[in-house]
Write an enzyme that holds these catalytic residues in place. Structure first.
Site, mmCIF file in Angstrom:
data_model
loop_
_atom_site.group_PDB
_atom_site.id
_atom_site.type_symbol
_atom_site.label_atom_id
_atom_site.label_comp_id
_atom_site.label_asym_id
_atom_site.label_seq_id
_atom_site.Cartn_x
_atom_site.Cartn_y
_atom_site.Cartn_z
ATOM 1 N N ALA A 14 18.907 22.421 13.933
ATOM 2 C CA ALA A 14 17.772 22.737 14.789
ATOM 3 C C ALA A 14 18.056 22.243 16.195
ATOM 4 O O ALA A 14 18.978 21.451 16.407
ATOM 5 C CB ALA A 14 16.497 22.074 14.256
ATOM 6 N N HIS A 46 12.722 14.875 13.371
ATOM 7 C CA HIS A 46 13.826 14.558 14.290
ATOM 8 C C HIS A 46 13.645 15.326 15.604
ATOM 9 O O HIS A 46 13.690 14.747 16.697
ATOM 10 C CB HIS A 46 15.146 14.922 13.589
ATOM 11 C CG HIS A 46 16.380 14.831 14.430
ATOM 12 N ND1 HIS A 46 17.426 13.995 14.117
ATOM 13 C CD2 HIS A 46 16.769 15.488 15.555
ATOM 14 C CE1 HIS A 46 18.393 14.124 15.018
ATOM 15 N NE2 HIS A 46 18.018 15.038 15.902
ATOM 16 N N GLU A 47 13.399 16.634 15.486
ATOM 17 C CA GLU A 47 13.253 17.443 16.705
ATOM 18 C C GLU A 47 12.017 17.026 17.489
ATOM 19 O O GLU A 47 12.029 17.000 18.720
ATOM 20 C CB GLU A 47 13.186 18.934 16.353
ATOM 21 C CG GLU A 47 14.366 19.461 15.551
ATOM 22 C CD GLU A 47 15.727 19.096 16.120
ATOM 23 O OE1 GLU A 47 15.854 19.039 17.361
ATOM 24 O OE2 GLU A 47 16.657 18.839 15.340
HETATM 25 ZN ZN ZN Z 1 18.895 15.818 17.629
#
Ligand code: ZN
Length: 853
Positions: free
Chosen positions: A275, A308-309
């Site tokens: 991603a 995470h994103e």
């Molecule tokens: Zn990252």
């Protein structure tokens, strides 16, 4: 510096004299639906200031053609100022306006403006991906993270399409068969973070709102998109649930309102990575839209990526590293925060177990290559940058941050983060900026911590050294540390004994600092010698752990009896490292898996064990005993498959593992029977993804014809089906199949990224070593041409994927060394990849020698 590379020095010089005020980018992608059209029109207007009037600089652009260039109203001849990668700009004024009109190329490699046509319905989909430096494939720019600016995008696209970008659209106007989307200006962001997603995407919408401390309400519209033909599988509700949980968590901890307006999450085809954190428009690989049954570990993994994103919206997007040396500033944080927030904010409980087992395995592997580097890296140019998205930057960095939280305390850590955002919002930072705020909030000097953990490379091993008296009491327990650099480690040590029902339970825990080569643990003197001593219990530090002989004997008999899942995961990880290091024969590791994997309750750990056991068999086992070892492994897979609860995740995992290990007619007959519906395993749904796994088994064994494989595509004529078919055809055990796969990838640059990957995956099969033995010389012969001619993303896949890793012989090692000796001047990034493959090969030879002994 020639061509499309860009050096750190050049970027520093350019940032030294330029500041960018705004970009207006207009893209006309109406041509995308015409397969014959290779390009789209891109017009960029950049307003920027120069502190050294009269100076010269350059803009970046990778485009087949430039139609016009104008600088401050002065027309420049593209033939003179454009060399294919850069637009030379001289005679700069204090205030400048640059207009570049270009024909940019649709991409098939996932870099720049990727174009994909869905075989199900013929619809065309576009999305962009830039990190680290591919925005210049879509518009002219100053491609470096520290020249931030607001972006105004307008996109003209077919009328039936929707278009997404970083900001909300303010206006859509129709004209004939097209519509033009005008987006609001973005906040100041880096070029690599801009994004456009366009096509007839299916969209689900939701909304997040939150009362802020100042009494106002923050409103964040949410969207999630995927291709129309995947809409039936799209569980957007689950995606929105995790999204809202994450937004709650990060607002509570970071105390800085989400700065980018709306939050779109676009699942896109043929994506090269997991991603990308484009502000307000995150792109994900669409394999996260699950077409068939997957295990809970897959949902957990996807939630981790979503978080995470999202963490990047602050670490990376709001505050960005100055240059790629400090990539870790965003990636280590996002990786750490992904797991940390997952455990605190969502229903997934295994975050740190998965982290210990999977992420750290990635870091340990990378950190033992001769090419390893400190977490804060020396990134000379963009090729270096591209290779630095590795196990050090992500997983080791995150491990070290986990330890930093233990060292400075959670509160000081988050208070440091809050200060960091406020101080550097919309700016760029280096290591010192982060350490500075953390020193303020923790009151600790972090210079020696930073020197030990961030600025040196390599992993330490910790080994217990135990002496006991005649009554079986510990007289001394010392922790031995080795490695090139000795570091301070905060660790816990657990002592384990059997309880009344035979489980191994922790009876003692001590926490201490291990610093030098030998640290005596005085607290444990006088304790009865336990069945198992586990160093780094609770996984506080980053190290490889070893066992004393007595503990190792316990594990051989009873690894599966360790009651605590994290302690068990750490133990599995440690025995895997022993095997990789040639200190435990592969047959012993495989025996542990055969004996205890069946009782492993954590599905993520079980799937890791399957992966590692297959690796141990294919690469580390004595070649002479490999067939027998393989047969035993497959039999254990079949036994566990039959024993697993009907319909369970474990049953699915064992079915896949059986597909990977099946040997001999009995197994192959079962595989064929499952496909034909003549054999059944109670509760096992043989759905489309599993069907392709089973076909792959038959294909590689020579038990399926290309006609049968093509017939399966009739059943699943989708993008995914095409990739699977390519994979299966390349896996057929014939010289023709190998030659075709090799040629499709090496002799032509036409194949899209997803099919390059599928061809490579099918080409080399463990049970067909003799068929690909003849490709060692051609491999080394093609390397430099491939590196020069292909985009770096594709070149990396070919160099790593076609390396003859299954030809584990001294001859292959010698051929690799000869190439390295003869190509000292080859691109450093290419040499790095070959050196890492060489290291894996040498490791496999050592492990095989251990297994022969
Ligand atoms: Zn990252």
């Amino acid at each position: 510096m020639p061509g499309k590379n860009l050096s750190r020095e050049e970027a520093q010089q350019r940032a030294g004299i330029l500041s960018v005020e705004s970009y207006h980018v207009h893209l006309d992608v109406t041509s995308a639906v015409d397969p014959a059209a290779a390009t789209f029109r891109s017009t960029t207007t950049v307003a920027f200031r120069c502190s050294a009037p009269g100076a010269a600089t350059f803009a970046d652009l990778l485009a087949p053609a430039v139609r016009s260039v104008s600088l401050n109203g002065r027309a420049l001849d593209p033939a003179e100022v454009f060399d294919g990668a850069r637009v030379t700009l001289d005679g700069l004024a204090e205030q400048n306006l640059l207009v570049v009109e270009a024909d940019c190329a649709y991409s098939r490699t996932g870099e720049g403006m990727h174009r994909f046509v869905d075989p199900v319905d013929g619809e065309t989909y576009l999305y962009t991906h830039y990190e680290p430096a591919d925005a210049r494939r879509v518009f002219a720019d100053f491609e470096q993270p520290d020249l931030k600016a607001p972006f105004h995008f307008t996109v003209t696209a077919p009328a039936a399409w929707d278009v997404y970008s970083n900001a909300v659209h303010e206006d859509v106007t129709a004209e004939g068969t097209a519509r033009t989307w005008t987006f609001a200006p973005t906040k100041p962001i880096s070029t690599y973070l801009t994004a456009v997603v366009a096509g007839p995407y299916h969209v689900a919408r939701d909304h997040y709102s939150r009362k802020l401390a100042d009494g106002t309400t923050l409103e964040i519209p949410l969207a999630a998109t995927c291709r129309r033909s995947l809409a039936q599988y799209f569980d957007s509700d689950e995606i929105f649930t995790v999204t809202k949980q994450g937004l709650d968590f990060f607002h509570e901890e970071f105390d800085y309102p989400y700065p980018f307006g709306k939050y779109d999450q676009c699942f896109v085809p043929e994506y090269n990575i997991g991603a990308m954190e484009n502000p307000g428009c995150v792109t994900f690989r669409e394999e996260f839209v699950f077409r068939s049954k997957v295990t809970e570990a897959a949902y957990e993994g996807r939630a981790n990526v979503i978080l995470h994103e999202m963490a990047h919206m602050w670490f990376g997007d709001l505050v960005t590293m100055k240059w790629w040396d400090d990539l870790w500033l965003k990636e280590s944080f996002a990786d750490f925060m992904g797991s940390f927030s997952q455990l605190e904010a969502t229903k997934y409980r295994s975050a740190w177990i998965t982290f210990a087992n999977r992420r750290k395995a990635w870091a340990y592997r990378q950190d033992q290559f001769p090419t390893t580097h400190p977490i804060t890296a020396d990134i000379r140019d963009l090729e270096d940058a591209k290779l630095n998205f590795d196990g050090i930057t992500y997983a080791k960095g995150a491990s070290v941050l986990k330890q930093l939280v233990a060292y400075v305390g959670r509160e000081a850590f988050f208070e440091g983060a809050r200060q960091y955002f406020k101080r550097h919002a919309f700016g760029n930072t280096v290591l010192g900026d982060l350490l500075g705020v953390l020193e303020e909030t923790s009151g600790r000097d972090l210079s020696s911590w930073s020197a030990a953990w961030l600025q040196t490379a390599g992993v330490n091993s910790l080994t217990p050294q135990i002496t006991a008296d005649a009554e079986g009491r510990i007289t001394e327990l010392a922790v031995l540390q080795d490695g090139d650099v000795l570091r301070p480690h905060r660790i816990a040590i657990g002592l384990y004994e059997r309880d009344s029902v035979g489980n191994l339970q922790r009876t003692h825990r001590v926490e201490l600092d291990v610093t030098g080569a030998r640290t005596v643990v005085t607290e444990l003197a006088g304790q009865p010698r336990p069945a198992l001593v586990l160093l780094n219990d609770d996984d506080l530090t980053y190290c490889k752990i070893r066992f004393d002989d007595h503990s190792l004997e316990t594990l051989r008999a009873a690894l599966g009896d360790i009651a605590d899942p994290l302690a068990r995961a750490l133990t599995w990880s440690a025995v895997w490292n022993l095997t990789r290091d040639g200190l435990m024969p592969a047959r012993d590791y495989l025996a542990l898996v055969q004996r205890f994997a069946g009782s492993e309750s954590d599905i993520g750990v079980l799937q890791s064990l399957h992966l590692q056991a297959k690796g141990a068999l294919d690469l580390y086992a004595d070649p002479d005993s490999r067939p027998e070892a393989g047969r035993l492994l497959a039999e254990s897979a079949l036994r566990e498959l039959r024993a697993a609860a009907p319909g369970s995740d474990h049953q699915l995992a064992w079915a896949r593992f059986l597909a990977q290990t099946a040997t001999g007619t009995e197994h192959l007959r079962l595989v064929s029977g499952l496909l034909a519906g003549t054999a059944r395993i109670d509760g096992l749904a043989v759905d489309q993804e599993l069907r392709w796994s089973l076909w792959l088994t038959l294909a590689a064994a020579g038990a399926a014809s290309s006609e049968e494989l093509r017939a399966e595509l009739e059943r699943d004529n989708t993008a995914s089906g095409k990739q699977h078919l390519t994979h299966c055809l390349a896996a057929l055990p014939t010289p023709g199949a190998k030659a075709a796969a090799w040629s499709a990838v090496v002799d032509s640059g036409e194949l899209p990224n997803a099919l390059v990957e599928a061809q490579i995956a099918g080409f080399a099969q463990p049970n067909q070593r003799e068929l690909t033995a003849g490709y060692i010389a051609p491999y080394f012969e093609m390397l430099e041409d491939i590196w020069a001619q292909r985009s770096i993303e594709i070149a990396m896949r070919i160099v790593g994927g076609f390396f003859p890793r299954l030809q584990t012989t001294e001859e292959t090692l010698a051929a690799t060394d000869a190439w390295l000796a003869d190509h000292r001047q080859a691109a450093p990034a290419l040499r790095r990849l070959v050196l890492e493959c060489r290291d894996d090969l040498a490791r496999a030879l050592r492990a095989q020698a251990c297994d022969c002994g």
